[in-house]
Design a protein around this motif. Structure first.
Motif, PDB file in Angstrom:
ATOM      1  N   VAL A   8       0.855  -1.180   0.000  1.00  0.00           N
ATOM      2  CA  VAL A   8       0.000   0.000   0.000  1.00  0.00           C
ATOM      3  C   VAL A   8       0.902   1.245   0.000  1.00  0.00           C
ATOM      4  CG1 VAL A   8      -1.569   1.247   1.515  1.00  0.00           C
ATOM      5  CG2 VAL A   8      -1.921  -1.173   1.133  1.00  0.00           C
ATOM      6  N   ALA A   9       0.514   2.277  -0.750  1.00  0.00           N
ATOM      7  CA  ALA A   9       1.328   3.491  -0.851  1.00  0.00           C
ATOM      8  C   ALA A   9       1.471   4.169   0.517  1.00  0.00           C
ATOM      9  CB  ALA A   9       0.685   4.456  -1.838  1.00  0.00           C
ATOM     10  N   PRO A  10       2.613   4.857   0.760  1.00  0.00           N
ATOM     11  CA  PRO A  10       2.881   5.455   2.086  1.00  0.00           C
ATOM     12  C   PRO A  10       1.756   6.343   2.616  1.00  0.00           C
ATOM     13  CG  PRO A  10       4.840   5.593   0.711  1.00  0.00           C
ATOM     14  CD  PRO A  10       3.757   5.012  -0.159  1.00  0.00           C
ATOM     15  N   LEU A  11       1.133   7.116   1.732  1.00  0.00           N
ATOM     16  CA  LEU A  11       0.074   8.018   2.190  1.00  0.00           C
ATOM     17  C   LEU A  11      -1.102   7.217   2.750  1.00  0.00           C
ATOM     18  CD1 LEU A  11      -0.266  11.157   2.094  1.00  0.00           C
ATOM     19  CD2 LEU A  11      -1.912  10.741   0.245  1.00  0.00           C
ATOM     20  N   ILE A  12      -1.380   6.088   2.118  1.00  0.00           N
ATOM     21  CA  ILE A  12      -2.500   5.251   2.558  1.00  0.00           C
ATOM     22  C   ILE A  12      -2.121   4.499   3.829  1.00  0.00           C
ATOM     23  CG2 ILE A  12      -3.955   3.283   1.904  1.00  0.00           C
ATOM     24  CD1 ILE A  12      -4.149   4.443  -0.857  1.00  0.00           C
ATOM     25  N   VAL A  13      -0.844   4.109   3.946  1.00  0.00           N
ATOM     26  CA  VAL A  13      -0.381   3.472   5.186  1.00  0.00           C
ATOM     27  C   VAL A  13      -0.620   4.429   6.352  1.00  0.00           C
ATOM     28  CG1 VAL A  13       1.626   2.591   6.449  1.00  0.00           C
ATOM     29  CG2 VAL A  13       1.337   2.017   4.048  1.00  0.00           C
ATOM     30  N   GLU A  14      -0.347   5.710   6.121  1.00  0.00           N
ATOM     31  CA  GLU A  14      -0.547   6.722   7.170  1.00  0.00           C
ATOM     32  C   GLU A  14      -2.020   6.817   7.565  1.00  0.00           C
ATOM     33  OE1 GLU A  14       0.756  10.965   6.635  1.00  0.00           O
ATOM     34  OE2 GLU A  14       2.605   9.878   6.106  1.00  0.00           O
ATOM     35  N   GLN A  15      -2.902   6.831   6.567  1.00  0.00           N
ATOM     36  CA  GLN A  15      -4.347   6.884   6.851  1.00  0.00           C
ATOM     37  C   GLN A  15      -4.769   5.642   7.624  1.00  0.00           C
ATOM     38  OE1 GLN A  15      -7.272   7.792   3.830  1.00  0.00           O
ATOM     39  NE2 GLN A  15      -6.020   9.409   2.936  1.00  0.00           N
ATOM     40  N   MET A  16      -4.184   4.510   7.242  1.00  0.00           N
ATOM     41  CA  MET A  16      -4.539   3.250   7.900  1.00  0.00           C
ATOM     42  C   MET A  16      -4.108   3.285   9.369  1.00  0.00           C
ATOM     43  SD  MET A  16      -6.113   0.612   6.701  1.00  0.00           S
ATOM     44  CE  MET A  16      -5.741   0.171   5.017  1.00  0.00           C
ATOM     45  N   ALA A  17      -2.897   3.811   9.621  1.00  0.00           N
ATOM     46  CA  ALA A  17      -2.403   3.887  10.999  1.00  0.00           C
ATOM     47  C   ALA A  17      -3.289   4.818  11.826  1.00  0.00           C
ATOM     48  CB  ALA A  17      -0.953   4.370  11.016  1.00  0.00           C
ATOM     49  N   ARG A  18      -3.671   5.926  11.225  1.00  0.00           N
ATOM     50  CA  ARG A  18      -4.537   6.875  11.934  1.00  0.00           C
ATOM     51  C   ARG A  18      -5.888   6.212  12.240  1.00  0.00           C
ATOM     52  NH1 ARG A  18      -7.037  11.142   9.544  1.00  0.00           N
ATOM     53  NH2 ARG A  18      -5.882  10.738   7.648  1.00  0.00           N
ATOM     54  N   ALA A  19      -6.387   5.467  11.267  1.00  0.00           N
ATOM     55  CA  ALA A  19      -7.665   4.782  11.460  1.00  0.00           C
ATOM     56  C   ALA A  19      -7.571   3.776  12.606  1.00  0.00           C
ATOM     57  CB  ALA A  19      -8.077   4.078  10.160  1.00  0.00           C
ATOM     58  N   VAL A  20      -6.499   2.999  12.649  1.00  0.00           N
ATOM     59  CA  VAL A  20      -6.348   1.993  13.718  1.00  0.00           C
ATOM     60  C   VAL A  20      -6.321   2.683  15.081  1.00  0.00           C
ATOM     61  CG1 VAL A  20      -4.771   0.282  14.724  1.00  0.00           C
ATOM     62  CG2 VAL A  20      -5.230   0.247  12.266  1.00  0.00           C
ATOM     63  N   ARG A  21      -5.608   3.818  15.158  1.00  0.00           N
ATOM     64  CA  ARG A  21      -5.544   4.528  16.439  1.00  0.00           C
ATOM     65  C   ARG A  21      -6.917   5.058  16.853  1.00  0.00           C
ATOM     66  NH1 ARG A  21      -0.107   6.271  14.755  1.00  0.00           N
ATOM     67  NH2 ARG A  21      -1.097   8.024  13.732  1.00  0.00           N
ATOM     68  N   GLU A  22      -7.719   5.431  15.845  1.00  0.00           N
ATOM     69  CA  GLU A  22      -9.047   5.950  16.173  1.00  0.00           C
ATOM     70  C   GLU A  22      -9.977   4.819  16.657  1.00  0.00           C
ATOM     71  OE1 GLU A  22      -9.973   9.174  13.618  1.00  0.00           O
ATOM     72  OE2 GLU A  22     -12.138   8.941  13.985  1.00  0.00           O
ATOM     73  N   LEU A  23      -9.862   3.650  16.058  1.00  0.00           N
ATOM     74  CA  LEU A  23     -10.663   2.510  16.517  1.00  0.00           C
ATOM     75  C   LEU A  23     -10.321   2.192  17.969  1.00  0.00           C
ATOM     76  CD1 LEU A  23     -10.411   0.005  13.511  1.00  0.00           C
ATOM     77  CD2 LEU A  23     -11.871   2.005  13.791  1.00  0.00           C
ATOM     78  N   LYS A  24      -9.023   2.224  18.233  1.00  0.00           N
ATOM     79  CA  LYS A  24      -8.523   1.961  19.589  1.00  0.00           C
ATOM     80  C   LYS A  24      -9.098   2.993  20.563  1.00  0.00           C
ATOM     81  CE  LYS A  24      -4.025   2.707  21.750  1.00  0.00           C
ATOM     82  NZ  LYS A  24      -4.035   1.793  22.881  1.00  0.00           N
TER      83      LYS A  24
END
Ligand code: ATP
Length: 243
Positions: free
Chosen positions: A174-190
């Motif tokens: 996955v492209a770096p920008l999307i990896v960043e969105q994914m990480a942010r999303a995981v933190r928000e679920l948490k």
């Protein structure tokens, strides 16, 4: 007081035909916790998630989700109970649009056992979580990039209003920008109290999101501890991951 675990797995075993892939994996995920399952290729990470999701034809050991023994439940029943699973291969409908894919995953809002409602996932909230998806509501799945499809798979799983999600290599390919969105999303679920169990080869991603780490080798747990301790111990990482 420690909150009751969402997921409690003890001595998990699994087989592909006659070949045993898991030899006794144990792990626990509590509300608001992210656990990273790490290990080299073939260590058994994906198989662990599949066995928890009820997708292995033959398995043993115990699996409890929110206090219920799910060991004999079908994959469908496990998903309906609020345990979401995002496999490595993206699972979207290529001929449906982003919005239609999300609608296909929709389930009714849920409550925690004490009665507190889970903030329901809506299309609006998911578009705020994954801005890229919000820019292409009418795009058909087949016309999206791999990373966008990955986000859509996660977003569709969230429409099922899960208490806990299993994420198989969310940052892979996955492209770096999307990896960043994914990480942010995981933190928000948490932050909203969900539990997350993710398989990850990308140490930077795991470090950015995980509280705890379990390392597998040949279907066995060879290390379990907190992520900060794992990051502080280069020799330990080298021994287990070759990094
Ligand atoms: P990767 O990151 O490469 O996916 P992994 O840690 O997720 O690695 P698994 O995919 O769980 O590892 O594989 C664990 C073991 O089970 C490996 O020995 C693998 O070869 C075997 N295995 C995985 N899938 C199958 C299958 N469909 N049929 C037979 N054996 C399989």
């Amino acid at each position: 007081m420690e909150r009751a675990p969402l997921l409690r797995v003890r001595d998990l075993q699994a087989w592909y035909g006659a070949a045993q892939a898991l030899h006794g994996v144990s792990l626990t995920v509590r509300p608001g916790e992210v656990l990273a399952l790490m290990g080299r290729n073939g260590a058994g990470k994906s198989t662990t998630l599949k066995a928890i999701a009820g997708l292995m034809a033959r398995s043993g050991g115990s699996r409890h989700f929110m206090g219920e023994d799910i060991g004999r439940w079908s994959a469908h029943r496990i998903a309906r109970a609020g345990l979401g699973y995002v496999p490595e291969e993206r699972r979207i409908f290529g001929d449906l649009t982003v919005l239609e894919n999300l609608e296909a995953g929709r389930q009714s809002p849920r409550r925690w056992p004490g009665g507190t409602p889970l903030p329901p996932w809506t299309v609006q909230r998911l578009f705020a979580l994954f801005p890229n998806l919000g820019e292409m509501p009418e795009r058909r799945g087949a016309r999206m990039s791999g990373g966008e499809q990955q986000m859509l798979t996660v977003a569709r799983t969230l429409m099922g209003q899960p208490y806990l999600v299993l994420l198989d290599e969310p940052s892979e390919g996955v492209a770096p920008l999307i990896v960043e969105q994914m990480a942010r999303a995981v933190r928000e679920l948490k932050a909203q109290g969900m539990g997350i169990l993710l398989c990850e080869q990308n140490l930077a991603f795991a470090q950015a999101v995980a509280d705890h780490v379990v390392v597998l080798e040949q279907g066995r747990v060879v290390h379990a501890g907190d992520m900060a301790g794992f990051m502080a111990d280069a020799a330990l990482r080298r021994r287990h991951l070759g990094l």
